[in-house]
Design a protein around this motif. Structure first.
Motif, PDB file in Angstrom:
ATOM      1  N   VAL A 166       0.817  -1.202   0.000  1.00 57.27           N
ATOM      2  CA  VAL A 166       0.000   0.000   0.000  1.00 57.27           C
ATOM      3  C   VAL A 166       0.853   1.256   0.000  1.00 57.27           C
ATOM      4  CG1 VAL A 166      -0.195   0.032   2.536  1.00 57.27           C
ATOM      5  CG2 VAL A 166      -1.984   1.104   1.157  1.00 57.27           C
ATOM      6  N   TRP A 167       0.312   2.284  -0.635  1.00 54.24           N
ATOM      7  CA  TRP A 167       0.856   3.635  -0.527  1.00 54.24           C
ATOM      8  C   TRP A 167      -0.288   4.618  -0.693  1.00 54.24           C
ATOM      9  CZ3 TRP A 167       4.393   6.179   1.693  1.00 54.24           C
ATOM     10  CH2 TRP A 167       4.498   7.544   1.472  1.00 54.24           C
ATOM     11  N   SER A 168      -0.259   5.650   0.121  1.00 51.22           N
ATOM     12  CA  SER A 168      -1.248   6.716   0.045  1.00 51.22           C
ATOM     13  C   SER A 168      -0.555   8.038   0.320  1.00 51.22           C
ATOM     14  CB  SER A 168      -2.341   6.490   1.093  1.00 51.22           C
ATOM     15  OG  SER A 168      -3.178   7.623   1.186  1.00 51.22           O
ATOM     16  N   LYS A 169      -0.988   9.075  -0.361  1.00 47.69           N
ATOM     17  CA  LYS A 169      -0.443  10.403  -0.095  1.00 47.69           C
ATOM     18  C   LYS A 169      -0.686  10.812   1.361  1.00 47.69           C
ATOM     19  CE  LYS A 169      -0.822  12.091  -4.836  1.00 47.69           C
ATOM     20  NZ  LYS A 169      -1.369  10.893  -5.474  1.00 47.69           N
ATOM     21  N   SER A 170      -1.700  10.234   1.987  1.00 54.35           N
ATOM     22  CA  SER A 170      -1.984  10.558   3.395  1.00 54.35           C
ATOM     23  C   SER A 170      -0.875  10.071   4.331  1.00 54.35           C
ATOM     24  CB  SER A 170      -3.330   9.970   3.825  1.00 54.35           C
ATOM     25  OG  SER A 170      -3.290   8.561   3.876  1.00 54.35           O
ATOM     26  N   PHE A 171       0.034   9.223   3.841  1.00 52.32           N
ATOM     27  CA  PHE A 171       1.149   8.738   4.652  1.00 52.32           C
ATOM     28  C   PHE A 171       2.297   9.743   4.729  1.00 52.32           C
ATOM     29  CE2 PHE A 171       0.138   4.085   3.276  1.00 52.32           C
ATOM     30  CZ  PHE A 171      -0.947   4.059   4.124  1.00 52.32           C
ATOM     31  N   GLU A 172       2.275  10.749   3.858  1.00 53.42           N
ATOM     32  CA  GLU A 172       3.366  11.731   3.847  1.00 53.42           C
ATOM     33  C   GLU A 172       3.574  12.300   5.244  1.00 53.42           C
ATOM     34  OE1 GLU A 172       5.464  12.468   1.453  1.00 53.42           O
ATOM     35  OE2 GLU A 172       4.464  11.415  -0.182  1.00 53.42           O
ATOM     36  N   GLY A 173       4.827  12.324   5.682  1.00 55.21           N
ATOM     37  CA  GLY A 173       5.176  12.860   6.994  1.00 55.21           C
ATOM     38  C   GLY A 173       4.992  11.882   8.144  1.00 55.21           C
ATOM     39  N   MET A 174       4.493  10.683   7.860  1.00 57.76           N
ATOM     40  CA  MET A 174       4.292   9.669   8.900  1.00 57.76           C
ATOM     41  C   MET A 174       5.410   8.639   8.828  1.00 57.76           C
ATOM     42  SD  MET A 174       0.198   8.975   8.360  1.00 57.76           S
ATOM     43  CE  MET A 174       0.030   7.819   9.703  1.00 57.76           C
ATOM     44  N   ASN A 175       5.856   8.164   9.991  1.00 60.41           N
ATOM     45  CA  ASN A 175       6.834   7.078   9.986  1.00 60.41           C
ATOM     46  C   ASN A 175       6.103   5.741   9.847  1.00 60.41           C
ATOM     47  OD1 ASN A 175       6.022   6.126  12.580  1.00 60.41           O
ATOM     48  ND2 ASN A 175       7.429   7.536  13.578  1.00 60.41           N
ATOM     49  N   ARG A 176       6.874   4.686   9.638  1.00 57.36           N
ATOM     50  CA  ARG A 176       6.276   3.361   9.400  1.00 57.36           C
ATOM     51  C   ARG A 176       5.393   2.893  10.550  1.00 57.36           C
ATOM     52  NH1 ARG A 176       7.693   0.698   4.979  1.00 57.36           N
ATOM     53  NH2 ARG A 176       9.466   1.436   3.793  1.00 57.36           N
ATOM     54  N   VAL A 177       5.789   3.171  11.772  1.00 58.85           N
ATOM     55  CA  VAL A 177       4.998   2.736  12.930  1.00 58.85           C
ATOM     56  C   VAL A 177       3.620   3.402  12.897  1.00 58.85           C
ATOM     57  CG1 VAL A 177       4.845   2.780  15.448  1.00 58.85           C
ATOM     58  CG2 VAL A 177       7.016   2.219  14.347  1.00 58.85           C
ATOM     59  N   LYS A 178       3.573   4.690  12.616  1.00 60.40           N
ATOM     60  CA  LYS A 178       2.294   5.400  12.565  1.00 60.40           C
ATOM     61  C   LYS A 178       1.430   4.887  11.414  1.00 60.40           C
ATOM     62  CE  LYS A 178       3.566   9.613  14.918  1.00 60.40           C
ATOM     63  NZ  LYS A 178       3.661  11.071  14.877  1.00 60.40           N
ATOM     64  N   ILE A 179       2.055   4.595  10.292  1.00 68.39           N
ATOM     65  CA  ILE A 179       1.302   4.056   9.155  1.00 68.39           C
ATOM     66  C   ILE A 179       0.712   2.697   9.507  1.00 68.39           C
ATOM     67  CG2 ILE A 179       1.477   3.198   6.782  1.00 68.39           C
ATOM     68  CD1 ILE A 179       3.661   5.391   6.355  1.00 68.39           C
ATOM     69  N   HIS A 180       1.517   1.833  10.111  1.00 72.16           N
ATOM     70  CA  HIS A 180       1.025   0.509  10.506  1.00 72.16           C
ATOM     71  C   HIS A 180      -0.125   0.641  11.504  1.00 72.16           C
ATOM     72  CE1 HIS A 180       3.976  -2.593   8.924  1.00 72.16           C
ATOM     73  NE2 HIS A 180       4.388  -1.442   8.416  1.00 72.16           N
ATOM     74  N   ARG A 181       0.020   1.533  12.465  1.00 69.35           N
ATOM     75  CA  ARG A 181      -1.045   1.741  13.456  1.00 69.35           C
ATOM     76  C   ARG A 181      -2.325   2.211  12.782  1.00 69.35           C
ATOM     77  NH1 ARG A 181       2.565   4.601  18.113  1.00 69.35           N
ATOM     78  NH2 ARG A 181       3.400   2.678  18.996  1.00 69.35           N
ATOM     79  N   LYS A 182      -2.200   3.126  11.842  1.00 69.93           N
ATOM     80  CA  LYS A 182      -3.366   3.650  11.128  1.00 69.93           C
ATOM     81  C   LYS A 182      -4.079   2.520  10.377  1.00 69.93           C
ATOM     82  CE  LYS A 182      -4.790   7.327   7.980  1.00 69.93           C
ATOM     83  NZ  LYS A 182      -5.638   8.061   8.905  1.00 69.93           N
ATOM     84  N   ILE A 183      -3.316   1.706   9.667  1.00 70.69           N
ATOM     85  CA  ILE A 183      -3.909   0.587   8.919  1.00 70.69           C
ATOM     86  C   ILE A 183      -4.577  -0.396   9.872  1.00 70.69           C
ATOM     87  CG2 ILE A 183      -3.341  -1.439   7.501  1.00 70.69           C
ATOM     88  CD1 ILE A 183      -1.183   0.419   6.152  1.00 70.69           C
ATOM     89  N   ASN A 184      -3.914  -0.716  10.971  1.00 71.54           N
ATOM     90  CA  ASN A 184      -4.494  -1.650  11.941  1.00 71.54           C
ATOM     91  C   ASN A 184      -5.770  -1.088  12.557  1.00 71.54           C
ATOM     92  OD1 ASN A 184      -2.686  -3.790  11.636  1.00 71.54           O
ATOM     93  ND2 ASN A 184      -1.223  -2.871  13.035  1.00 71.54           N
ATOM     94  N   GLU A 185      -5.818   0.218  12.812  1.00 65.11           N
ATOM     95  CA  GLU A 185      -7.042   0.838  13.335  1.00 65.11           C
ATOM     96  C   GLU A 185      -8.179   0.718  12.322  1.00 65.11           C
ATOM     97  OE1 GLU A 185      -6.241   4.900  14.436  1.00 65.11           O
ATOM     98  OE2 GLU A 185      -4.723   4.289  15.891  1.00 65.11           O
ATOM     99  N   ILE A 186      -7.875   0.993  11.060  1.00 64.88           N
ATOM    100  CA  ILE A 186      -8.894   0.901  10.011  1.00 64.88           C
ATOM    101  C   ILE A 186      -9.439  -0.528   9.919  1.00 64.88           C
ATOM    102  CG2 ILE A 186      -9.264   1.004   7.505  1.00 64.88           C
ATOM    103  CD1 ILE A 186      -7.140   3.314   7.496  1.00 64.88           C
ATOM    104  N   LEU A 187      -8.561  -1.501  10.086  1.00 69.90           N
ATOM    105  CA  LEU A 187      -8.953  -2.902   9.925  1.00 69.90           C
ATOM    106  C   LEU A 187      -9.316  -3.593  11.240  1.00 69.90           C
ATOM    107  CD1 LEU A 187      -6.438  -3.982   7.152  1.00 69.90           C
ATOM    108  CD2 LEU A 187      -8.826  -3.254   6.922  1.00 69.90           C
ATOM    109  N   GLN A 188      -9.451  -2.851  12.332  1.00 68.80           N
ATOM    110  CA  GLN A 188      -9.783  -3.453  13.622  1.00 68.80           C
ATOM    111  C   GLN A 188     -11.036  -4.328  13.561  1.00 68.80           C
ATOM    112  OE1 GLN A 188      -7.741  -3.344  16.412  1.00 68.80           O
ATOM    113  NE2 GLN A 188      -9.116  -5.029  16.937  1.00 68.80           N
ATOM    114  N   PRO A 189     -12.089  -3.925  12.839  1.00 66.03           N
ATOM    115  CA  PRO A 189     -13.257  -4.825  12.753  1.00 66.03           C
ATOM    116  C   PRO A 189     -12.921  -6.184  12.137  1.00 66.03           C
ATOM    117  CG  PRO A 189     -13.862  -2.615  12.052  1.00 66.03           C
ATOM    118  CD  PRO A 189     -12.361  -2.625  12.209  1.00 66.03           C
ATOM    119  N   GLU A 190     -11.976  -6.216  11.227  1.00 67.29           N
ATOM    120  CA  GLU A 190     -11.567  -7.491  10.637  1.00 67.29           C
ATOM    121  C   GLU A 190     -10.787  -8.338  11.646  1.00 67.29           C
ATOM    122  OE1 GLU A 190     -12.726  -8.669   7.856  1.00 67.29           O
ATOM    123  OE2 GLU A 190     -13.759  -6.771   7.460  1.00 67.29           O
TER     124      GLU A 190
END
Length: 88
Positions: A48-72
């Motif tokens: 995955v890549w999104s412009k919304s990741f700009e300025g975020m480190n890998r840990v923050k990106i992973h956390r964001k993805i995991n939050e989005i997919l928490q219902p799964e």
């Protein structure tokens, strides 16, 4: 494409508007392992890549993805491999 695979794609697309998104069901590779279900749909990998990741480190990106997919995760997703691929 599996139901969970579709839901993952839909959730990430809605939240991230990704420039790149590949979702693969890897459950068959984990048959018999912890968290695997005979019905599958437990282990996935995404690229995955999104412009919304700009300025975020890998840990923050992973956390964001995991939050989005928490219902799964709450409904049986056991493992998610995340590759963040920045377009060149």
């Amino acid at each position: 494409m599996t139901n969970r695979q579709n839901r993952i794609r839909t959730a990430l697309t809605a939240e991230l508007s990704p420039d790149l998104l590949e979702v693969e069901d890897d459950s068959h590779r984990h048959a018999g392992h912890a968290g695997a279900s005979p019905a599958g749909e437990t282990h996935y990998s995404i690229k995955v890549w999104s412009k919304s990741f700009e300025g975020m480190n890998r840990v923050k990106i992973h956390r964001k993805i995991n939050e989005i997919l928490q219902p799964e995760f709450d409904s049986g997703l056991h493992a998610l491999s995340i590759k963040i691929i920045r377009p060149e």
